[in-house]
Write a protein that holds these residues in place. Structure first.
Motif, PDB file in Angstrom:
ATOM      1  N   ALA A   1      -0.095  -1.738   4.884  1.00  0.00           N
ATOM      2  CA  ALA A   1       0.722  -2.855   5.369  1.00  0.00           C
ATOM      3  C   ALA A   1       1.152  -3.830   4.285  1.00  0.00           C
ATOM      4  CB  ALA A   1      -0.031  -3.617   6.465  1.00  0.00           C
ATOM      5  N   SER A   2       0.582  -3.739   3.092  1.00  0.00           N
ATOM      6  CA  SER A   2       0.944  -4.684   2.031  1.00  0.00           C
ATOM      7  C   SER A   2       1.862  -4.064   0.984  1.00  0.00           C
ATOM      8  CB  SER A   2      -0.325  -5.214   1.344  1.00  0.00           C
ATOM      9  OG  SER A   2      -1.037  -4.145   0.722  1.00  0.00           O
TER      10      SER A   2
ATOM     11  N   PRO B   1      -6.876  -5.864   0.215  1.00  0.00           N
ATOM     12  CA  PRO B   1      -6.235  -6.858   1.091  1.00  0.00           C
ATOM     13  C   PRO B   1      -5.595  -7.992   0.287  1.00  0.00           C
ATOM     14  CG  PRO B   1      -8.422  -6.292   1.910  1.00  0.00           C
ATOM     15  CD  PRO B   1      -8.311  -5.689   0.539  1.00  0.00           C
ATOM     16  N   PRO B   2      -4.410  -8.441   0.693  1.00  0.00           N
ATOM     17  CA  PRO B   2      -3.756  -9.559   0.012  1.00  0.00           C
ATOM     18  C   PRO B   2      -4.330 -10.893   0.464  1.00  0.00           C
ATOM     19  CG  PRO B   2      -2.406  -8.827   1.829  1.00  0.00           C
ATOM     20  CD  PRO B   2      -3.587  -7.883   1.777  1.00  0.00           C
ATOM     21  N   GLU B   3      -4.002 -11.939  -0.281  1.00  0.00           N
ATOM     22  CA  GLU B   3      -4.361 -13.284   0.157  1.00  0.00           C
ATOM     23  C   GLU B   3      -3.572 -13.596   1.436  1.00  0.00           C
ATOM     24  OE1 GLU B   3      -6.624 -15.403  -1.104  1.00  0.00           O
ATOM     25  OE2 GLU B   3      -7.201 -13.772  -2.466  1.00  0.00           O
ATOM     26  N   PRO B   4      -4.193 -14.285   2.394  1.00  0.00           N
ATOM     27  CA  PRO B   4      -3.521 -14.548   3.684  1.00  0.00           C
ATOM     28  C   PRO B   4      -2.486 -15.661   3.578  1.00  0.00           C
ATOM     29  CG  PRO B   4      -5.701 -15.543   3.666  1.00  0.00           C
ATOM     30  CD  PRO B   4      -5.577 -14.781   2.376  1.00  0.00           C
ATOM     31  N   THR B   5      -1.401 -15.378   2.845  1.00  0.00           N
ATOM     32  CA  THR B   5      -0.327 -16.347   2.700  1.00  0.00           C
ATOM     33  C   THR B   5       1.004 -15.679   3.052  1.00  0.00           C
ATOM     34  OG1 THR B   5      -0.005 -15.772   0.356  1.00  0.00           O
ATOM     35  CG2 THR B   5      -1.530 -17.580   0.856  1.00  0.00           C
ATOM     36  N   GLY B   6       1.999 -16.523   3.398  1.00  0.00           N
ATOM     37  CA  GLY B   6       3.321 -16.006   3.689  1.00  0.00           C
ATOM     38  C   GLY B   6       3.299 -14.980   4.809  1.00  0.00           C
ATOM     39  N   VAL B   7       3.993 -13.865   4.591  1.00  0.00           N
ATOM     40  CA  VAL B   7       4.093 -12.833   5.614  1.00  0.00           C
ATOM     41  C   VAL B   7       2.760 -12.150   5.879  1.00  0.00           C
ATOM     42  CG1 VAL B   7       4.667 -10.929   4.055  1.00  0.00           C
ATOM     43  CG2 VAL B   7       5.603 -10.946   6.369  1.00  0.00           C
ATOM     44  N   TYR B   8       1.818 -12.293   4.948  1.00  0.00           N
ATOM     45  CA  TYR B   8       0.501 -11.665   5.101  1.00  0.00           C
ATOM     46  C   TYR B   8      -0.510 -12.563   5.814  1.00  0.00           C
ATOM     47  CZ  TYR B   8       2.684  -9.056   1.280  1.00  0.00           C
ATOM     48  OH  TYR B   8       3.554  -8.335   0.500  1.00  0.00           O
TER      49      TYR B   8
ATOM     50  N   ASN C   1      -0.703 -13.972   9.090  1.00  0.00           N
ATOM     51  CA  ASN C   1      -1.130 -13.758  10.478  1.00  0.00           C
ATOM     52  C   ASN C   1      -1.463 -12.298  10.752  1.00  0.00           C
ATOM     53  OD1 ASN C   1      -0.718 -16.530  11.273  1.00  0.00           O
ATOM     54  ND2 ASN C   1       1.480 -16.108  11.142  1.00  0.00           N
ATOM     55  N   VAL C   2      -2.240 -11.729   9.863  1.00  0.00           N
ATOM     56  CA  VAL C   2      -2.642 -10.330   9.962  1.00  0.00           C
ATOM     57  C   VAL C   2      -4.157 -10.252   9.805  1.00  0.00           C
ATOM     58  CG1 VAL C   2      -2.383  -8.008   8.991  1.00  0.00           C
ATOM     59  CG2 VAL C   2      -0.455  -9.603   8.918  1.00  0.00           C
ATOM     60  N   ARG C   3      -4.782  -9.439  10.629  1.00  0.00           N
ATOM     61  CA  ARG C   3      -6.219  -9.195  10.470  1.00  0.00           C
ATOM     62  C   ARG C   3      -6.368  -8.003   9.531  1.00  0.00           C
ATOM     63  NH1 ARG C   3     -10.663  -7.644  15.175  1.00  0.00           N
ATOM     64  NH2 ARG C   3     -12.486  -7.578  13.796  1.00  0.00           N
ATOM     65  N   TRP C   4      -6.978  -8.242   8.367  1.00  0.00           N
ATOM     66  CA  TRP C   4      -7.017  -7.216   7.321  1.00  0.00           C
ATOM     67  C   TRP C   4      -8.338  -6.453   7.319  1.00  0.00           C
ATOM     68  CZ3 TRP C   4      -2.653  -5.918   5.073  1.00  0.00           C
ATOM     69  CH2 TRP C   4      -1.608  -6.856   5.048  1.00  0.00           C
ATOM     70  N   HIS C   5      -8.233  -5.144   7.083  1.00  0.00           N
ATOM     71  CA  HIS C   5      -9.402  -4.283   6.910  1.00  0.00           C
ATOM     72  C   HIS C   5      -9.268  -3.565   5.569  1.00  0.00           C
ATOM     73  CE1 HIS C   5     -11.009  -4.549  11.063  1.00  0.00           C
ATOM     74  NE2 HIS C   5      -9.739  -4.724  11.383  1.00  0.00           N
ATOM     75  N   GLU C   6     -10.313  -3.622   4.776  1.00  0.00           N
ATOM     76  CA  GLU C   6     -10.305  -2.979   3.458  1.00  0.00           C
ATOM     77  C   GLU C   6     -10.827  -1.548   3.593  1.00  0.00           C
ATOM     78  OE1 GLU C   6     -12.268  -3.642  -1.008  1.00  0.00           O
ATOM     79  OE2 GLU C   6     -12.342  -5.226   0.501  1.00  0.00           O
ATOM     80  N   LEU C   7      -9.988  -0.573   3.262  1.00  0.00           N
ATOM     81  CA  LEU C   7     -10.375   0.824   3.410  1.00  0.00           C
ATOM     82  C   LEU C   7      -9.489   1.710   2.547  1.00  0.00           C
ATOM     83  CD1 LEU C   7     -11.981   3.077   4.855  1.00  0.00           C
ATOM     84  CD2 LEU C   7     -10.240   3.023   6.671  1.00  0.00           C
ATOM     85  N   ASP C   8     -10.111   2.581   1.770  1.00  0.00           N
ATOM     86  CA  ASP C   8      -9.405   3.611   1.007  1.00  0.00           C
ATOM     87  C   ASP C   8      -9.392   4.866   1.875  1.00  0.00           C
ATOM     88  OD1 ASP C   8      -8.511   5.580  -0.739  1.00  0.00           O
ATOM     89  OD2 ASP C   8      -9.633   4.818  -2.453  1.00  0.00           O
ATOM     90  N   LEU C   9      -8.216   5.327   2.268  1.00  0.00           N
ATOM     91  CA  LEU C   9      -8.122   6.473   3.164  1.00  0.00           C
ATOM     92  C   LEU C   9      -8.610   7.766   2.536  1.00  0.00           C
ATOM     93  CD1 LEU C   9      -4.730   5.926   5.034  1.00  0.00           C
ATOM     94  CD2 LEU C   9      -7.026   5.139   5.624  1.00  0.00           C
ATOM     95  N   ALA C  10      -8.852   7.758   1.231  1.00  0.00           N
ATOM     96  CA  ALA C  10      -9.389   8.952   0.573  1.00  0.00           C
ATOM     97  C   ALA C  10     -10.891   9.093   0.768  1.00  0.00           C
ATOM     98  CB  ALA C  10      -9.081   8.911  -0.926  1.00  0.00           C
ATOM     99  N   GLU C  11     -11.541   8.062   1.284  1.00  0.00           N
ATOM    100  CA  GLU C  11     -12.990   8.092   1.465  1.00  0.00           C
ATOM    101  C   GLU C  11     -13.391   9.011   2.628  1.00  0.00           C
ATOM    102  OE1 GLU C  11     -15.270   6.755  -0.497  1.00  0.00           O
ATOM    103  OE2 GLU C  11     -13.640   6.078  -1.794  1.00  0.00           O
ATOM    104  N   PRO C  12     -14.534   9.713   2.512  1.00  0.00           N
ATOM    105  CA  PRO C  12     -14.984  10.621   3.585  1.00  0.00           C
ATOM    106  C   PRO C  12     -15.216   9.923   4.924  1.00  0.00           C
ATOM    107  CG  PRO C  12     -16.189  11.046   1.546  1.00  0.00           C
ATOM    108  CD  PRO C  12     -15.410   9.785   1.324  1.00  0.00           C
TER     109      PRO C  12
END
Length: 358
Positions: free
Chosen positions: A8-9, A36-43, A45-56
């Motif tokens: 999303a970023s 995850p980006p800093e919660p400013t501007g367009v970012y 009002n978003v609930r952020w989850h930190e995840l690398d999709l390459a992880e098992p």
């Protein structure tokens, strides 16, 4: 609606958030990103989850995040490090599989997948194709192979769930640009020792006169995603601005004189310089530029009521002007491209193309 967006970023993710926020609709927006980006501007009002999709563990974590989602928009993809094709495959192909499995397990209402013109089979360069062209990809491009493999995963799922399953939308846009992504695009495309502002100052454009590609602005891609969500439209959709972008269009935007250099010569130069670690783009990207078809967007126009607001030339001008002004957004993938920072990272963490993570 509760809308979850992977990646999303990034380039399209930022445009999609902008479009959703500007709509004024009371959506619950959830972002899944590696950084995850800093919660400013367009970012903001978003609930952020930190995840690398390459992880098992990605599938199980995504299932929790997707719980109760009306729609999941899967944009996450990797473009660097180009020398670590295994990692790029785990992010793109493995990540798509994880997203699909989690969406099915969480009974998500609608899955929208970011595919690409690069998924299409070779052999129709300069010709318009509709969504029925096979998505077997271009073998010399890792990006294309991975986009094709991701489509195959979706094909298998739909064959197994003919009477149900998660409805899937596949967006197949041309090359995507916007001003806010200028720094991010240049970070992945230019060597660390070349300043961004040098690009718009090129007096000559050495490029094959055959160049003819589909290009589209990120805002128009975001509009298509929003329309597909609102219409709950499934299936594949081609997306491209008009007219098809040629070498002369590029020269016009740059204010440069075009010089014909055959793509085979350019390909050899790109390959040698990449192998010598002088620049970060592998030959597959040039092969892609001279292999992809043009796109017939009739289906998107008729079923989604979609119409691009930017011409392809205007979209290219937007990003080139952004390059000249070192434009950027406040997210890790689109942050300002600092020449000093990039050289420092090359020296301390290795070249962009060889790092474990970009």
């Amino acid at each position: 609606m509760r809308i979850v967006i992977t990646g999303a970023s990034g380039n399209v993710g930022t445009a999609l958030l902008r479009r959703l926020v500007e709509s004024g609709a009371d959506h619950e927006l959830v972002g899944v990103v590696r950084r995850p980006p800093e919660p400013t501007g367009v970012y903001a009002n978003v609930r952020w989850h930190e995840l690398d999709l390459a992880e098992p563990s990605a599938t199980s974590q995504l299932q929790t995040i997707f719980d109760g989602a009306d729609a999941v928009v899967h944009l996450a993809w990797g473009f660097q490090p180009t020398r670590n094709v295994d990692y790029l495959s785990r992010v793109g192909v493995g990540g798509t599989s994880a997203v699909l499995e989690a969406a099915h397990a969480a009974s998500v209402g609608h899955l929208l997948h970011m595919s690409s013109v690069g998924a299409y089979a070779k052999g129709r360069y300069g010709q318009r194709v509709d969504e029925s062209l096979p998505t077997t990809g271009i073998s010399t491009s890792p990006y294309s192979r991975h986009k094709s493999a991701a489509e195959s995963i979706l094909d298998d799922y739909e064959r197994k769930h003919l009477d149900g399953g998660v409805p899937i939308t596949r967006m197949r846009p041309g090359f995507i640009v916007q001003r806010a992504a200028a720094s991010g695009l240049m970070r992945y495309a230019l060597p660390g020792f070349v300043p961004m502002m040098a690009v718009p100052l090129l007096p000559l454009l050495p490029l094959d006169r055959r160049l003819c590609i589909p290009l589209i602005h990120a805002d128009d891609v975001a509009d298509a995603f929003v329309s597909a969500i609102e219409h709950r439209a499934a299936g594949p959709f081609n997306l491209a601005g008009e007219p098809p972008l040629t070498r002369e269009h590029v020269a016009e935007v740059l204010g440069a004189k075009s010089l014909h250099v055959p793509s085979c010569v350019l390909g050899a130069l790109v390959d040698v310089s990449w192998r010598a670690r002088l620049q970060p783009i592998d030959r597959g990207w040039l092969d892609l530029a001279f292999s992809v078809p043009l796109l017939d967007t009739t289906r998107a126009r008729e079923e989604l009521g979609w119409e691009p607001k930017w011409s392809s030339v205007e979209a290219l001008g937007d990003v080139i002007h952004g390059v000249a002004q070192e434009a950027h957004a406040d997210s890790p993938p689109l942050r300002r491209r600092s020449l000093l920072e990039q050289l420092q990272r090359d020296l301390t963490k290795g070249l962009l193309t060889t790092r474990h993570l970009p």
